[in-house]
Design a protein around this motif. Structure first.
Motif, PDB file in Angstrom:
ATOM      1  N   LEU A 167       4.546 -43.638   1.965  1.00 38.28           N
ATOM      2  CA  LEU A 167       4.459 -43.459   0.516  1.00 38.28           C
ATOM      3  C   LEU A 167       3.007 -43.439   0.086  1.00 38.28           C
ATOM      4  CD1 LEU A 167       7.186 -46.095  -0.474  1.00 38.28           C
ATOM      5  CD2 LEU A 167       7.510 -43.645  -0.263  1.00 38.28           C
ATOM      6  N   ASN A 169       0.205 -43.581  -3.422  1.00 38.98           N
ATOM      7  CA  ASN A 169      -0.059 -43.866  -4.836  1.00 38.98           C
ATOM      8  C   ASN A 169      -1.492 -43.429  -5.125  1.00 38.98           C
ATOM      9  OD1 ASN A 169      -0.668 -44.896  -7.347  1.00 38.98           O
ATOM     10  ND2 ASN A 169       0.095 -46.963  -6.937  1.00 38.98           N
ATOM     11  N   PRO A 182       7.594 -49.322  -0.513  1.00 38.55           N
ATOM     12  CA  PRO A 182       7.180 -49.415  -1.910  1.00 38.55           C
ATOM     13  C   PRO A 182       7.083 -50.876  -2.338  1.00 38.55           C
ATOM     14  CG  PRO A 182       9.521 -49.028  -1.818  1.00 38.55           C
ATOM     15  CD  PRO A 182       9.037 -49.055  -0.383  1.00 38.55           C
ATOM     16  N   ARG A 189       5.690 -50.095  -8.848  1.00 39.49           N
ATOM     17  CA  ARG A 189       6.025 -48.986  -7.957  1.00 39.49           C
ATOM     18  C   ARG A 189       6.233 -47.657  -8.674  1.00 39.49           C
ATOM     19  NH1 ARG A 189      11.566 -51.834  -6.536  1.00 39.49           N
ATOM     20  NH2 ARG A 189      12.972 -50.899  -8.056  1.00 39.49           N
ATOM     21  N   TRP A 192       4.365 -44.652  -7.199  1.00 33.85           N
ATOM     22  CA  TRP A 192       4.500 -44.395  -5.763  1.00 33.85           C
ATOM     23  C   TRP A 192       5.495 -43.260  -5.525  1.00 33.85           C
ATOM     24  CZ3 TRP A 192       1.943 -46.916  -1.741  1.00 33.85           C
ATOM     25  CH2 TRP A 192       1.132 -47.990  -2.121  1.00 33.85           C
ATOM     26  N   GLN A 193       5.177 -42.401  -4.568  1.00 31.45           N
ATOM     27  CA  GLN A 193       6.080 -41.328  -4.176  1.00 31.45           C
ATOM     28  C   GLN A 193       5.956 -41.076  -2.677  1.00 31.45           C
ATOM     29  OE1 GLN A 193       4.711 -37.420  -5.736  1.00 31.45           O
ATOM     30  NE2 GLN A 193       2.968 -38.569  -6.536  1.00 31.45           N
ATOM     31  N   GLU A 194       6.966 -40.436  -2.117  1.00 30.48           N
ATOM     32  CA  GLU A 194       6.948 -40.169  -0.680  1.00 30.48           C
ATOM     33  C   GLU A 194       5.930 -39.087  -0.338  1.00 30.48           C
ATOM     34  OE1 GLU A 194      10.796 -41.114   1.699  1.00 30.48           O
ATOM     35  OE2 GLU A 194      11.354 -39.754   0.089  1.00 30.48           O
ATOM     36  N   PRO A 370      11.661 -44.298  -3.337  1.00 27.67           N
ATOM     37  CA  PRO A 370      11.959 -43.770  -4.671  1.00 27.67           C
ATOM     38  C   PRO A 370      13.329 -43.139  -4.838  1.00 27.67           C
ATOM     39  CG  PRO A 370      10.523 -42.262  -3.514  1.00 27.67           C
ATOM     40  CD  PRO A 370      10.698 -43.446  -2.606  1.00 27.67           C
ATOM     41  N   ARG A 469      13.111 -46.799   5.896  1.00 30.68           N
ATOM     42  CA  ARG A 469      12.740 -48.028   5.176  1.00 30.68           C
ATOM     43  C   ARG A 469      13.850 -49.070   5.226  1.00 30.68           C
ATOM     44  NH1 ARG A 469      10.690 -43.909   2.023  1.00 30.68           N
ATOM     45  NH2 ARG A 469      12.391 -43.899   0.506  1.00 30.68           N
TER      46      ARG A 469
END
Length: 559
Positions: A167, A169, A182, A189, A192-194, A370, A469
């Motif tokens: 991930l 950010n 995350p 969070r 945050w993204q993949e 996410p 995850r």
């Protein structure tokens, strides 16, 4: 399996106040990620902090925190710093698919055992050949972050299929953070993204610009996909289907063998391997091939079968996947080829009470982010408890079929295997979903090809990051034989009518995953070959568990 956290922040005047929540958003402690990352890698953890002063440019702090789940000796602590100062964080496995890794090892270090570890080897290769040339020549399931001190660049990526989580950010242009997980706090969070698979990223510390280098089918590209684009050939007369089945079985066996042989166990007790096992054709073939690989080994193969107490349905743990799992296990054990093996299958019934679901609800939501839909939660829930691997173990199919009163069961068995084999990818590559039948009915093989290409392209975003995850929370690593680069290349080159076939004339029965079914029939798994696809959330009954949820769509946001 390892845990990665990386952050880049400007080195500011202590008297200045960049942002009130700055520390929380860009430190592993502030994000409360340290313990969660240690669940992924309990064997070792370490941090390296670097001050990057570049001439007159603003200096930055780099923080690299890693945890390690060691799969083989010697244990190699991370982050790993090379002699030239480069620092590598690596999560994954490399497989010698094309014979290059052994060549590299011998060329770099001769017989030096320091290069037997994947992280150490990759660090050496990055330093010698550069990131892009190295990535092009390796095969495996991985995510990494690499600080190239000589070029003052940060590199990061998931493998081109996206089989490991990472991930990112970058809510501020002068800061960046990367992590396997995350933050648990919803307020922290949101940015945050993949990291998308299919691209390798480079940040130049001198300019703070990020460059994305895409994987491509273009032969002139610095990163060329290790597999072909999907084949549009549908001419039945041009194919020998017996040859296709033979080739497929050989390639899939090699993919399973690579993943089985990359496991190392204590010599003082029998080895134990584990498979996420619903009883469907995908995982049953993986179980069969695992036994073939281990035929001369005194090994146990745990078949992990999960079932949920769903109060909305109220049928206990006798779920469709439990019934099918027992039946497929029995069919496996009756095969003469399996009976002659020294290894054995053990069926592990993982029964999840509704109270356990409620207790774990928040943890699963945090790990799957996410992803946030009802369907994502029900799938993540199934993998969360299946990967935990704690249940009731049976060594005889007849005893398991007898139910709760069956003898020869250990009440609290926990699989010791750190690797879980998964059948994910078979449906996307070989037309196993109902929507593939629908696409074919709507527009024939051309529309089917487009649907299959889309499914494979979005695997990293829809499935793989979430599953990694969730499963790794128990210090377990998923491995995907169907997503081996050689298997993917074979599958994408295969004629479409070897994936979905109309059996019995123009108006006959449509059969998806035809190649897999023919392989199953060939080895004697005739009942398994006839089973239809059932999604894990429905087979294990982890979907829509709360009363009143029956009409909620799977795409609805989970609350």
């Amino acid at each position: 399996m390892c845990g990665i956290f990386f952050s880049l922040v400007p080195k500011s005047d202590p008297a200045s106040n960049i942002d009130k929540d700055f520390s929380a958003r860009y430190t592993v402690a502030g994000l409360q990620l340290e313990q969660a990352l240690k669940c992924r890698g309990p064997d070792c953890d370490n941090a390296i902090v670097v001050d990057t002063k570049i001439e007159d440019n603003e200096s930055h702090h780099l923080t690299l925190f890693s945890t390690v789940l060691s799969m083989r000796d010697p244990l190699t602590p991370q982050p790993l710093q090379s002699q030239d100062g480069g620092i590598l964080q690596f999560n994954g496995e490399l497989y010698d698919t094309v014979g290059r890794l052994e060549e590299y090892r011998l060329d770099l270090l001769g017989d030096d055992t320091a290069c037997t570890n994947d992280t150490a080897l990759l660090s050496q290769l990055f330093g010698r050949f550069g990131v892009l040339e190295t990535i092009q020549s390796i095969r495996g399931e991985y995510a990494f972050v690499y600080y190239d001190v000589l070029s003052r660049c940060i590199w990061w990526a998931r493998d081109c299929i996206g089989r490991r989580s990472l991930l990112v950010n970058r809510s501020r242009m002068d800061c960046m953070a990367l992590s396997s997980l995350p933050p648990a706090n919803p307020a922290l969070r949101v940015d945050w993204q993949e990291v998308p698979a299919g691209e390798v990223y480079k940040l130049d510390l001198r300019t703070m610009d990020i460059t994305a280098i895409p994987w491509s089918y273009d032969s002139c590209s610095p990163l060329k996909y290790p597999y072909a684009p999907i084949c549009l050939d549908i001419s039945v007369s041009q194919h020998s289907y017996d040859t296709l089945v033979t080739e497929f079985s050989s390639i899939l066996l090699a993919a399973v063998r690579r993943r089985v042989l990359a496991m190392h166990h204590s010599r003082s007790k029998p080895d134990t391997y584990a498979i996420l096992f619903s009883g469907g054709i995908d995982c049953t073939l993986i179980a069969y091939l695992t036994a073939v690989c281990l035929r001369d080994h005194n090994a146990h193969i745990d078949l992990l079968n999960v079932a949920f107490e769903n109060p909305r349905i109220n049928t206990g743990f006798n779920t469709p996947d439990r019934v099918l799992g027992r039946r497929s296990w029995q069919e496996l054990t009756c095969l003469p080829e399996i009976q002659s093996c020294r290894c054995d299958f053990r069926f592990v019934e993982i029964n999840v009470r509704y109270s356990q679901v409620l207790e774990s609800k928040t943890s699963v939501q945090e790990l799957m982010f996410p992803k946030c839909t009802v369907m994502d939660f029900s799938i993540a829930l199934a993998f969360y408890f299946a990967a935990r691997g704690v249940g009731t173990m049976f060594s005889c199919p007849l005893a398991a079929a007898a139910g709760d009163d069956a003898p020869a069961a250990e009440e609290e068995y926990s699989t010791p295997s750190r690797v879980l084999m998964s059948g994910l990818g078979a449906d996307e590559l070989f037309a196993g979903y109902t929507r593939h039948m629908t696409s074919f009915a709507r527009g024939g093989y051309e529309v089917l090809a487009n649907e299959l290409a889309l499914d494979f392209k979005r695997l990293h975003e829809r499935n793989l990051g979430r599953d990694d995850r969730v499963g790794a929370n128990w210090s377990k690593e998923f491995r995907y034989p169907y997503l081996d680069e050689e298997v993917v290349d074979f599958a994408l080159r295969c004629p479409l009518d070897s994936k979905l076939r109309v059996v019995g004339g123009e108006n006959g029965v449509r059969e998806g995953k035809w190649l897999l079914r023919q392989f199953a029939r060939h080895v004697g798994l005739r009942n398994v070959a006839e089973e239809k696809k059932r999604a894990i959330q429905f087979g294990a009954r982890s979907a829509k568990m709360e009363p009143g949820q029956g009409k909620i769509k799977g795409t609805a946001k989970f609350v």
